[in-house]
Design a protein around this motif. Structure first.
Motif, PDB file in Angstrom:
ATOM      1  N   PHE A   1       0.815  -1.216   0.000  1.00  0.00           N
ATOM      2  CA  PHE A   1       0.000   0.000   0.000  1.00  0.00           C
ATOM      3  C   PHE A   1       0.851   1.270   0.000  1.00  0.00           C
ATOM      4  O   PHE A   1       0.350   2.351  -0.293  1.00  0.00           O
ATOM      5  CB  PHE A   1      -0.958   0.022   1.196  1.00  0.00           C
ATOM      6  CG  PHE A   1      -0.260  -0.005   2.525  1.00  0.00           C
ATOM      7  CD1 PHE A   1       0.011  -1.201   3.167  1.00  0.00           C
ATOM      8  CD2 PHE A   1       0.120   1.172   3.134  1.00  0.00           C
ATOM      9  CE1 PHE A   1       0.647  -1.224   4.385  1.00  0.00           C
ATOM     10  CE2 PHE A   1       0.758   1.154   4.362  1.00  0.00           C
ATOM     11  CZ  PHE A   1       1.016  -0.044   4.984  1.00  0.00           C
ATOM     12  N   LEU A   2       2.140   1.138   0.320  1.00  0.00           N
ATOM     13  CA  LEU A   2       2.989   2.325   0.326  1.00  0.00           C
ATOM     14  C   LEU A   2       3.195   2.883  -1.073  1.00  0.00           C
ATOM     15  O   LEU A   2       3.540   4.048  -1.238  1.00  0.00           O
ATOM     16  CB  LEU A   2       4.356   1.993   0.929  1.00  0.00           C
ATOM     17  CG  LEU A   2       4.377   1.839   2.435  1.00  0.00           C
ATOM     18  CD1 LEU A   2       5.719   1.334   2.886  1.00  0.00           C
ATOM     19  CD2 LEU A   2       4.074   3.156   3.108  1.00  0.00           C
ATOM     20  N   ARG A   3       3.033   2.046  -2.060  1.00  0.00           N
ATOM     21  CA  ARG A   3       3.249   2.540  -3.419  1.00  0.00           C
ATOM     22  C   ARG A   3       1.958   3.017  -4.054  1.00  0.00           C
ATOM     23  O   ARG A   3       1.970   3.489  -5.179  1.00  0.00           O
ATOM     24  CB  ARG A   3       3.835   1.424  -4.287  1.00  0.00           C
ATOM     25  CG  ARG A   3       5.146   0.919  -3.799  1.00  0.00           C
ATOM     26  CD  ARG A   3       5.831   0.147  -4.882  1.00  0.00           C
ATOM     27  NE  ARG A   3       6.053   0.969  -6.056  1.00  0.00           N
ATOM     28  CZ  ARG A   3       7.071   1.797  -6.204  1.00  0.00           C
ATOM     29  NH1 ARG A   3       7.950   1.933  -5.242  1.00  0.00           N
ATOM     30  NH2 ARG A   3       7.208   2.499  -7.299  1.00  0.00           N
ATOM     31  N   GLU A   4       0.852   2.847  -3.356  1.00  0.00           N
ATOM     32  CA  GLU A   4      -0.419   3.198  -3.978  1.00  0.00           C
ATOM     33  C   GLU A   4      -0.846   4.595  -3.605  1.00  0.00           C
ATOM     34  O   GLU A   4      -0.538   5.093  -2.535  1.00  0.00           O
ATOM     35  CB  GLU A   4      -1.492   2.195  -3.554  1.00  0.00           C
ATOM     36  CG  GLU A   4      -1.325   0.847  -4.193  1.00  0.00           C
ATOM     37  CD  GLU A   4      -2.085  -0.208  -3.420  1.00  0.00           C
ATOM     38  OE1 GLU A   4      -3.008   0.165  -2.677  1.00  0.00           O
ATOM     39  OE2 GLU A   4      -1.746  -1.392  -3.561  1.00  0.00           O
ATOM     40  N   ALA A   5      -1.609   5.191  -4.494  1.00  0.00           N
ATOM     41  CA  ALA A   5      -2.003   6.583  -4.277  1.00  0.00           C
ATOM     42  C   ALA A   5      -3.285   6.696  -3.479  1.00  0.00           C
ATOM     43  O   ALA A   5      -3.485   7.663  -2.768  1.00  0.00           O
ATOM     44  CB  ALA A   5      -2.183   7.285  -5.617  1.00  0.00           C
TER      45      ALA A   5
ATOM     46  N   LEU B   1       0.232   6.457   7.299  1.00  0.00           N
ATOM     47  CA  LEU B   1       0.761   6.102   5.990  1.00  0.00           C
ATOM     48  C   LEU B   1      -0.293   6.141   4.913  1.00  0.00           C
ATOM     49  O   LEU B   1      -0.075   5.666   3.809  1.00  0.00           O
ATOM     50  CB  LEU B   1       1.387   4.704   6.060  1.00  0.00           C
ATOM     51  CG  LEU B   1       2.627   4.640   6.906  1.00  0.00           C
ATOM     52  CD1 LEU B   1       3.096   3.217   7.056  1.00  0.00           C
ATOM     53  CD2 LEU B   1       3.726   5.457   6.283  1.00  0.00           C
ATOM     54  N   GLY B   2      -1.465   6.644   5.233  1.00  0.00           N
ATOM     55  CA  GLY B   2      -2.448   6.829   4.180  1.00  0.00           C
ATOM     56  C   GLY B   2      -3.521   5.764   4.111  1.00  0.00           C
ATOM     57  O   GLY B   2      -4.377   5.823   3.236  1.00  0.00           O
TER      58      GLY B   2
END
Lengths: 266, 400
Positions: A106-110, A152-153
């Protein structure tokens, strides 16, 4: 593992309960000593532990664990402990991305993030092995901590879904335990955090709440621990049992005493 | 010699044995090395890095922040691998000073610097660093050495003759292995010190002009570039030990100025519910991941008084290790408070990290004020001036 806390909770490593969700929360103080307690407790109770450590490195938990009498390196080598080091994995997934799904994808997702890869990681780690070798007592999932996921979103609802899935699999299907730490932001008006905290509070069997003293910092009493036993599946008229103790953290142990009964005062 | 000593009478033998032992310079009293309780076997190797020392509490490797007073309040210094967050004061007058002290300390101890800013060119920031205060004796010796290099006579020491046998120490004021230095803010750092140091600069307007193809991610463009820059330096120069060609035994000091301000492209200082709510916190998390696995220490200044959403401030604090807040008296009602008349502001140590330790580490002293004198930035407990008046009144009463 703190012997005094075991006495307060009425458990020993040999008689650890199963199928429970324990919620740890801290307000205006640092509740990480509870995480260290449960980590060493379940390792001593011969359970298979999956530790999702998002906020500190492996060596931090290892060094404190050695003070409490467990060796995380040994546990990891013999397969009792599956350790997901969030900080290291985050750097890997962010700077050196690979094609296969990573638990911290999920860290790479917007958008607001999907914790399904993380759930699959937990599932894979705690799956009971069918072979006849000496099985571990019960699977345990330990998460430190869930509030970081919000930073972290990931949305609060996604985190609640993740815990729900973990609870269904680990607690209900495999008769294991789930322990998670959530920070209480207090008057910082963090709505997402409040949603997460309230939602988990309603699902938990045991809530341990470490609070800073209302009067401020004190050298001899580091805070107050509120223990609340709940029965979420039985909506009874009986009130849940609750206890409050004050504590002082020392080098290798935490001592608990009744409110106002600190050895420094008596 | 030893045989003769053993043959002599008992009254004399003990004396000669002692002399023989000290001549061989092997004594039974051996000073134990620093306890490697908190670090792994590489502790003895790490201790030899200039400008660092192991913490007495948990063996963690510490670097100085450039202000010995602040080092003491933080429990000895800043731990390597952690982030020091400075909450800026209202008009950003005093927080750049702490930032500059940190960088100047890095230059004096020979550490590598990485300076990132969206407002000023890092080269300009380095020009404005305070000059280190060196020992006057040290400077004099240095000048004399240069002049009298060859004519230095071999004066025989009569009393302290043992010291003659020791090798002569070179007086090198530039690269100092001491922990914590004092600086003169009224003077600029000498140009040759800057030139002798190794530093990398990240100036956002220069770096962001190039377009890049990135997957859409909730991180701000500027933050992504900065993270990549930091990761590149750490890998290329071997601070994380993963580069097989480069074996680094130095500390990387990272300084990031005004993080979270609109100049970085972040809008948390304008609105309460912004789109990039998670940009800054995600950046801090990734930064923490990079620092924990490398020999580096980082200072960040954030204008928290501008952030509209209080939840973000709480999250930013949780994601940083050491948090120090500066509150200046300019424009506030505390300016006229007689208790604070000698000081320029308050300094709050909001958080100290709890690394490798169970013990709850909180600074004992709670009310601290700072003062910027002409040459020095001092931190002290504000003295109450009412005490003096009360005492004279009491004395009067007793006499009557």
């Amino acid at each position: 593992m703190f012997p005094e806390l075991n006495n307060l909770l009425n458990t020993t490593p040999d008689q650890a309960e199963q199928g429970k969700l324990t919620l740890l929360c801290d307000a205006k103080t640092d509740g990480s000593f509870l995480v260290h307690h449960f980590l060493s407790f379940y390792l001593k109770a011969n359970c298979k532990v999956c530790f999702v450590a998002l906020i500190q490195s492996f060596s931090h938990y290892n060094i404190v664990g050695q003070k409490l009498g467990v060796s995380l390196t040994t546990a990891r080598e013999c397969g009792q402990l599956v350790f997901l080091e969030g900080l290291k994995s985050a750097v890997d997934v962010f700077f050196r991305p690979q094609e296969e799904p990573h638990p911290l994808q999920f860290l790479r997702e917007a958008n607001s993030g999907n914790l399904q890869p993380l759930y699959e990681f937990v599932q894979e780690a705690l799956k009971p092995v069918d072979s006849g070798e000496a099985a571990w007592r019960c699977p345990v999932l330990l998460v430190d901590d869930l509030s970081v996921l919000l930073s972290l979103g990931v949305g609060a609802v996604a985190v609640l879904d993740f815990i729900h899935y973990c609870r269904a699999t680990v607690c209900w299907e495999w008769k294991g335990n789930v322990v998670a730490l959530v920070h209480d932001s207090g008057d910082a008006e963090d709505e997402e955090n409040d949603i997460l905290l309230n939602g988990l509070g309603h699902q938990s069997h045991l809530i341990l709440r470490a609070e800073g003293l209302a009067t401020g910092f004190c050298k001899d009493v580091h805070g107050q621990l509120r223990i609340l036993w709940r029965r979420p599946s039985e909506p009874t008229a009986q009130r849940d049992r609750s206890l409050t103790y004050q504590y002082k953290i020392q080098d290798k142990n935490v001592s608990f005493f009744a409110k106002g009964m600190s050895p420094a005062v008596l | 010699m030893a045989a003769a000593a053993s043959c002599s009478t008992s009254t004399r033998s003990t004396g000669s044995v002692v002399v023989a032992a000290s001549r061989n310079s092997v004594t039974s009293f051996q000073r134990r090395g620093p306890r490697a309780s908190g670090t792994d076997s590489g502790c003895s190797r790490l201790v030899s890095i200039a400008g660092t020392r192991p913490s007495v509490r948990n063996g963690q490797l510490l670097v100085s922040t450039g202000l010995p007073a602040l080092d003491q309040l933080l429990g000895g210094g800043l731990a390597v691998g952690t982030v020091l967050l400075i909450e800026e004061d209202k008009y950003n007058i005093y927080s750049p000073l702490l930032f500059k002290y940190f960088l100047a300390e890095g230059i004096v101890t020979g550490h590598t610097l990485l300076v990132a800013s969206a407002k000023e060119d890092p080269a300009d920031i380095l020009q404005e660093l305070p000059a280190p205060l060196l020992d006057d004796n040290c400077k004099k010796e240095c000048d004399e050495d240069i002049c009298n290099h060859k004519t230095e006579s071999n004066i025989k020491m009569k009393i302290a003759w043992r010291y003659q046998l020791l090798p002569k120490m070179e007086a090198r004021p530039v690269s100092s292995s001491r922990f914590g230095h004092y600086y003169d803010v009224s003077k600029r750092i000498p140009q040759e010190l800057i030139e002798a140091s190794k530093w990398h600069g990240f100036f956002l307007p220069e770096k962001i002009s190039s377009t890049l193809n990135l997957e859409p991610c909730s991180l701000n463009h500027g933050y992504i570039k900065l993270l990549q820059f930091i990761q590149n330096i750490i890998y290329e120069e071997g601070f994380d030990g993963s580069n097989p060609q480069k074996k680094q035994k130095n500390i990387l000091r990272i300084g990031i100025q005004n993080l979270g301000s609109p100049l970085w492209g972040d809008d948390i200082c304008w609105t309460e519910n912004c789109d990039s709510n998670h940009s800054l916190t995600k950046f801090l998390y990734m930064l923490r991941g990079l620092l924990r696995s490398s020999l580096s220490a980082c200072i960040i200044t954030v204008p928290t008084h501008l952030i509209q959403n209080k939840a973000i401030i709480a999250r930013v604090t949780n994601l940083s290790d050491t948090v120090v807040g500066l509150e200046s008296f300019i424009g506030s009602e505390k300016e006229t408070n007689p208790l604070y008349k000698d000081y320029h502001g308050l300094i709050h140590i909001r958080q100290i990290p709890q690394l490798n330790n169970l013990i709850y580490d909180v600074s004992d002293v709670k009310d601290l004020a700072f003062k910027l004198k002409r040459k020095l930035f001092t931190i002290e407990k504000p003295r109450c001036c009412y005490n003096l008046q009360n005492r004279t009144r009491l004395c009067g009463l007793i006499r009557v």
